[in-house]
Design an enzyme around this catalytic site. Sequence first.
Site, PDB file in Angstrom:
ATOM      1  N   HIS A  57       0.847  -1.190   0.000  1.00  0.00           N
ATOM      2  CA  HIS A  57       0.000   0.000   0.000  1.00  0.00           C
ATOM      3  C   HIS A  57       0.884   1.242   0.000  1.00  0.00           C
ATOM      4  CE1 HIS A  57      -3.760  -2.082   1.925  1.00  0.00           C
ATOM      5  NE2 HIS A  57      -3.176  -2.840   1.003  1.00  0.00           N
ATOM      6  N   GLU A  59       0.878   3.892   1.815  1.00  0.00           N
ATOM      7  CA  GLU A  59       1.326   4.294   3.147  1.00  0.00           C
ATOM      8  C   GLU A  59       2.493   3.441   3.624  1.00  0.00           C
ATOM      9  OE1 GLU A  59      -1.816   3.504   2.108  1.00  0.00           O
ATOM     10  OE2 GLU A  59      -3.233   4.078   3.666  1.00  0.00           O
ATOM     11  N   CYS A  85      -6.029   1.765   5.956  1.00  0.00           N
ATOM     12  CA  CYS A  85      -6.649   0.515   6.415  1.00  0.00           C
ATOM     13  C   CYS A  85      -6.019   0.112   7.754  1.00  0.00           C
ATOM     14  CB  CYS A  85      -6.426  -0.581   5.369  1.00  0.00           C
ATOM     15  SG  CYS A  85      -4.691  -1.097   5.230  1.00  0.00           S
ATOM     16  N   CYS A  88      -2.139  -0.383   7.504  1.00  0.00           N
ATOM     17  CA  CYS A  88      -1.412   0.884   7.395  1.00  0.00           C
ATOM     18  C   CYS A  88      -1.516   1.695   8.679  1.00  0.00           C
ATOM     19  CB  CYS A  88      -1.914   1.673   6.193  1.00  0.00           C
ATOM     20  SG  CYS A  88      -1.510   0.835   4.635  1.00  0.00           S
TER      21      CYS A  88
END
Length: 152
Positions: A57, A59, A85, A88
Amino acid sequence: MSITQSEDHKYWMKLALDEAVKAKNIGEIPVGAVIVKDNRVIASSYNLTNKIDQVSHAEKLVIDKALKYNKYLYDCTLYVTLEPCFMCAGAIILSRIGKVVFGASDEKAGAVGSLYNLLLDKRMNHNPIVVQGVLAEESSFLLKEFFKEKRK
């Protein structure tokens, strides 16, 4: 003329949106992120969940880059186009990011207010400042446009 905090957040979020467009251009879900320290970008990235793996992801990738320079990121701000999420959010807590600014909410997987608010859970050992909804319309539009094209 001085720049207000709101204008400042928009400036950095536009850079995160530029990262999201890079993701979109290679067929990735358009989420982008930048980490800012002392008024400069120290790391930037975008989703690579198809190119690398499911946990790549924006992040996580940007945090990995920033941690090469600092053990903890207390004095840094993470700008990300989509609400983080759970994975993260956990990375944000463990890396001790001082502030998180995000654009669009994620009603299906968001862990910073939509489904749960992990970053403000006082049981955690770190609680960053959270600012939500910065350039949310632009962030949301980019995601909706991407998935609309995918469905064709």
